[in-house]
Design a protein around this motif. Structure first.
Motif, mmCIF file in Angstrom:
data_model
loop_
_atom_site.group_PDB
_atom_site.id
_atom_site.type_symbol
_atom_site.label_atom_id
_atom_site.label_comp_id
_atom_site.label_asym_id
_atom_site.label_seq_id
_atom_site.Cartn_x
_atom_site.Cartn_y
_atom_site.Cartn_z
ATOM 1 N N ASP A 92 54.659 30.421 36.276
ATOM 2 C CA ASP A 92 53.690 29.400 35.864
ATOM 3 C C ASP A 92 52.309 29.706 36.427
ATOM 4 N N HIS A 93 52.293 30.144 37.687
ATOM 5 C CA HIS A 93 51.006 30.475 38.309
ATOM 6 C C HIS A 93 50.366 31.665 37.599
ATOM 7 N N GLN A 94 51.178 32.684 37.302
ATOM 8 C CA GLN A 94 50.637 33.846 36.602
ATOM 9 C C GLN A 94 50.167 33.479 35.207
ATOM 10 N N LEU A 95 50.879 32.549 34.572
ATOM 11 C CA LEU A 95 50.508 32.140 33.225
ATOM 12 C C LEU A 95 49.184 31.397 33.208
ATOM 13 N N LEU A 96 48.883 30.674 34.284
ATOM 14 C CA LEU A 96 47.709 29.811 34.306
ATOM 15 C C LEU A 96 46.587 30.339 35.190
ATOM 16 N N HIS A 97 46.787 31.494 35.818
ATOM 17 C CA HIS A 97 45.766 32.004 36.727
ATOM 18 C C HIS A 97 45.496 33.486 36.454
ATOM 19 N N ASP A 98 44.282 33.879 36.770
ATOM 20 C CA ASP A 98 43.866 35.273 36.609
ATOM 21 C C ASP A 98 44.499 36.115 37.707
ATOM 22 N N SER A 99 45.116 37.221 37.321
ATOM 23 C CA SER A 99 45.843 38.041 38.292
ATOM 24 C C SER A 99 44.917 38.747 39.276
ATOM 25 N N LEU A 100 43.676 39.031 38.900
ATOM 26 C CA LEU A 100 42.766 39.770 39.779
ATOM 27 C C LEU A 100 42.111 38.851 40.809
ATOM 28 N N THR A 101 41.581 37.731 40.354
ATOM 29 C CA THR A 101 40.803 36.867 41.251
ATOM 30 C C THR A 101 41.580 35.660 41.756
ATOM 31 N N LYS B 19 36.091 40.217 42.467
ATOM 32 C CA LYS B 19 36.719 39.379 43.493
ATOM 33 C C LYS B 19 35.657 38.727 44.378
ATOM 34 N N ILE B 20 34.621 39.504 44.722
ATOM 35 C CA ILE B 20 33.545 38.946 45.545
ATOM 36 C C ILE B 20 32.827 37.831 44.792
ATOM 37 N N VAL B 21 32.543 38.072 43.510
ATOM 38 C CA VAL B 21 31.890 37.046 42.689
ATOM 39 C C VAL B 21 32.757 35.789 42.633
ATOM 40 N N ALA B 22 34.086 35.970 42.463
ATOM 41 C CA ALA B 22 34.993 34.821 42.398
ATOM 42 C C ALA B 22 34.958 34.032 43.706
ATOM 43 N N ASN B 23 34.901 34.728 44.847
ATOM 44 C CA ASN B 23 34.857 34.040 46.140
ATOM 45 C C ASN B 23 33.563 33.248 46.298
ATOM 46 N N LYS C 150 30.770 21.527 45.186
ATOM 47 C CA LYS C 150 30.451 20.586 44.108
ATOM 48 C C LYS C 150 31.684 19.864 43.573
ATOM 49 N N LYS C 151 32.860 20.190 44.141
ATOM 50 C CA LYS C 151 34.122 19.645 43.646
ATOM 51 C C LYS C 151 34.257 19.927 42.156
ATOM 52 N N ALA C 152 33.964 21.164 41.816
ATOM 53 C CA ALA C 152 33.982 21.601 40.421
ATOM 54 C C ALA C 152 35.224 22.437 40.151
ATOM 55 N N VAL C 153 35.487 22.668 38.884
ATOM 56 C CA VAL C 153 36.609 23.500 38.445
ATOM 57 C C VAL C 153 36.047 24.855 38.028
ATOM 58 N N LEU C 154 36.636 25.921 38.569
ATOM 59 C CA LEU C 154 36.140 27.274 38.302
ATOM 60 C C LEU C 154 37.259 28.100 37.677
ATOM 61 N N GLY D 125 36.558 39.270 30.831
ATOM 62 C CA GLY D 125 36.354 40.414 31.701
ATOM 63 C C GLY D 125 35.310 40.168 32.773
ATOM 64 N N ASP D 126 34.081 39.835 32.359
ATOM 65 C CA ASP D 126 33.015 39.552 33.326
ATOM 66 C C ASP D 126 32.438 38.162 33.096
ATOM 67 N N GLU D 127 33.276 37.256 32.576
ATOM 68 C CA GLU D 127 32.817 35.906 32.251
ATOM 69 C C GLU D 127 33.591 34.871 33.061
ATOM 70 N N PHE D 128 32.847 33.875 33.547
ATOM 71 C CA PHE D 128 33.416 32.785 34.335
ATOM 72 C C PHE D 128 32.982 31.460 33.713
#
Length: 657
Positions: free
Chosen positions: A242-251, A299-303, A312-316, A321-324
């Motif tokens: 479930d975690h892999q399905l809903l989360h990015d494996s790299l970041t 990974k650094i950008v994600a951190n 900000k109590k925001a959802v990220l 590929g290079d989009e957030f």
């Protein structure tokens, strides 16, 4: 009376009092034999009657009535006494048979029960599932070793007399208690559930439960049977999946699917602001320093974005590929954009390379309540594309009106292949006029679709990659039509002009396509003019040179008069240039500048043409500025209309250009 007659009467009397499982002839013969030996042995006759099943309530009475006229009273008395004795013995025999049958049946049941119990005990003891029998209060009556192992005890015996509820997780007690009560009350036959147990050492264990009820002979519930399967590893695997399905494996951030679901939940709450980030020049890092370095940078950008999102109590989420994507409760867009840029702009050393990034950002601020999450993501992406079009480190706010216009354009582009397939896109021919003589120099082949101009149609084709095949089709069909005009009208046929789009102008197969079109249609090369998009020539493409060497006259379309474009005229042998610009008024400074530009072009031995000139006034202004020809004074015509016009005109327009 003769014995056979007497036997017949006796047979009829007996068969009316009892069922004898023989035929009448067989019964009559047996009775005849009995009559013959009655005087010597009444006892054997009595036993024979009982063996024949002549044992009805009135069978003896009927026998005496039939035999009394023929036989003496003592014989009949002995017969009656022997008959009664035979009846008693037969009853004893039947009782004994029943007793033996009952004993044997009981023995079979006992053997079956023992086998069944042995089988049950073997299944109970060796089952891979935990099994426990509890009374209606939850007290364990019997449990197997598998269940004891699941709950961290030594053997099933250790569970005897313990309350099974002691091993259920406190959060599940109420729900499970309700299910057990419904089972006991007959509302359920059985129930299945997935719950947590607490082991003897306090560790939780996930199990799958199947619970049913045992009833007594009267149907009253007496016990519960609970089967327990340990699914802790399966549950852990499911959580990981479930975690892999809903989360990015790299970041480790939420992925697009998870982010969209979180946006959907938030839409019914407070107003939100959605940010779609695209890293600027990230491909430079991947291509220059390698994908491994690029992954580390992501990974650094994600951190960094994660710290900002936490503040900000925001959802990220990482949604490409290079989009957030970042979702906040509606806030100050400008300040948030600056915070994002500040977080990314700090130089970072990755593999001894100091790297700093910026982002282009599309923003959807306080969307309407009826908007869906998928629509918001699309709007944010459209705003990001707008921001990227402005350059690096830019941001754009979603404009519903501009978005509606662009969506209409994209929808039209998406439907273009179908329109072409169904013949909705046609080829029309716009006349080319000489400004001095007002003569028609030729006809420009153009695409016509609905109310769209040729340039708009080609721009849509470029956006879907259709421009190359549709450009080849235009070239081939126009050459075929021009060849028919040459065959029918000779020198009176108009010279064919074909303006190519940017993609077709730099196509490596262009020269081959042109030669193939001329060969297949038979159009002489001198009757064809090819206008190449000037951007392809500026990019160093040599199609113009090769076409010229092949004897085909070329022109440059999209001319604006820049220094680099003028320099091209000294290198590439072209007959003319074509521009699209407002007509310069004779009393404006622009008129003098344009006149000087045209004179410069003429100095290279190149003619100057203007497209999209629709009034005589504009044509005159261009003539005064020194232009040689214009396109658009007359409306474009279909091939049939041009043919009809050429047929009816007494003096067809000359073909020389």
């Amino acid at each position: 009376m003769e014995l056979p007659e007497l036997a017949a009467r006796w047979m009829h009397a007996l068969t009316s009092t009892a069922y004898i499982p023989l035929s009448h002839a067989e019964i009559e013969q047996a009775l005849l034999d009995s009559l013959r030996e009655l005087r010597e042995s009444p006892e054997s006759v009595a036993h024979r009657l009982v063996s024949l099943h002549a044992t009805g309530p009135d069978s003896l009475h009927a026998t005496i009535e039939v035999l009394s006229p023929t036989f003496e009273l003592p014989v009949l008395a002995r017969l009656s006494s022997a008959y009664a004795q035979a009846m008693r013995m037969d009853a004893f025999d039947q009782q004994e048979q029943i007793k033996v049958a009952i004993v044997r049946a009981k023995q079979r049941v006992e053997r079956t029960l023992k086998v069944s119990q042995a089988r049950f005990q073997e299944v109970f003891a060796s089952a891979a599932l935990g099994i426990v029998i509890t009374d209606l209060t939850g007290r364990c009556v019997e449990a197997n070793d598998t269940l004891a192992e699941i709950v961290g005890l030594g053997s099933g015996f250790d569970l005897t007399n313990r309350d099974l509820r002691d091993f259920y997780h406190p959060e599940d007690l109420a729900a499970l208690g309700s299910s057990y009560r419904k089972l006991s009350e007959g509302h359920l036959e059985r129930f299945r559930d997935q719950r947590k147990l607490i082991r003897a050492d306090g560790e939780p264990v996930w199990v799958h439960l199947v619970v049913s009820v045992l009833r007594d002979a009267d149907g009253r519930p007496t016990h519960h049977v609970t089967m327990v399967e340990d699914i802790s590893e399966l549950h852990l695997l499911q959580r990981n999946l479930d975690h892999q399905l809903l989360h990015d494996s790299l970041t480790g951030l939420s992925n697009r699917q998870h982010f969209i679901s979180q946006v959907e939940r938030q839409l019914d709450g407070k107003p939100i602001t959605l940010y779609h980030l695209g890293l600027d020049a990230f491909s430079v890092v991947n291509n220059g320093l390698g994908h491994e370095t690029g992954d580390k940078l992501l990974k650094i950008v994600a951190n960094r974005l994660g710290r900002l999102a936490a503040e900000k109590k925001a959802v990220l989420a990482r949604i490409g590929g290079d989009e957030f994507a970042l979702m906040t409760v509606a806030d100050n867009v400008t300040s948030t954009v600056e915070e994002i840029q500040d977080a990314l702009n700090e130089p970072t050393f990755v593999d001894d390379h100091g790297i700093a990034l910026s982002a282009s950002i599309g923003v959807v601020d306080r969307p309407p309540a009826f908007a869906t999450a998928a629509e918001l993501m699309r709007c944010a992406n459209a705003a990001l594309r707008q921001a990227k079009a402005r350059g690096k480190r830019q941001w754009a706010l979603h404009d519903p009106h501009d978005d509606a216009r662009r969506r209409g354009k994209y929808a039209l582009a998406a439907s273009m292949p179908g329109a072409w397939e169904h013949g909705e896109i046609e080829i029309v021919y716009a006349p080319v006029h000489d400004l001095e003589t007002r003569e028609v120099l030729g006809a420009v082949a153009r695409l016509h679709w609905d109310d769209l101009s040729h340039n708009d149609t080609m721009a849509l084709a470029d956006s879907t990659g259709l421009s190359l095949p549709i450009g080849r089709w235009l070239l081939r069909e126009a050459c075929a039509q021009a060849a028919r005009w040459v065959e029918e009208f000779g020198d009176g046929a108009p010279t064919l002009h074909v303006a190519l789009g940017a993609l077709q102008s730099r196509d490596e197969d262009l020269v081959a396509d042109v030669k193939r079109a001329l060969d297949e249609t038979g159009l002489p090369p001198e009757r064809l003019r090819i206008a190449l998009d000037i951007s392809s020539v500026l990019a160093g493409d040599d199609n113009a040179l090769v076409l010229h060497d092949s004897g085909i006259v070329t022109a440059l379309d999209g001319f604006r008069g820049g220094h680099d474009e003028l320099a091209v005229l000294t290198e590439v042998p072209v007959r003319s240039v074509i521009t699209r610009a407002p007509a310069p008024s004779p009393d404006s400074p622009l008129h003098q500048a344009m006149r000087a530009l045209i004179a410069t072009v003429h100095g290279f031995g190149v003619r100057f043409g203007v497209d999209e000139v629709h009034t005589l006034t504009d044509a005159e202004h261009w003539r005064q500025a020194g232009a040689d020809g214009v396109i658009g004074l007359l409306p474009a015509l279909s091939a049939a209309e041009v043919t009809e016009l050429l047929t009816t005109v007494a003096s067809p327009p000359p073909g020389a250009s």
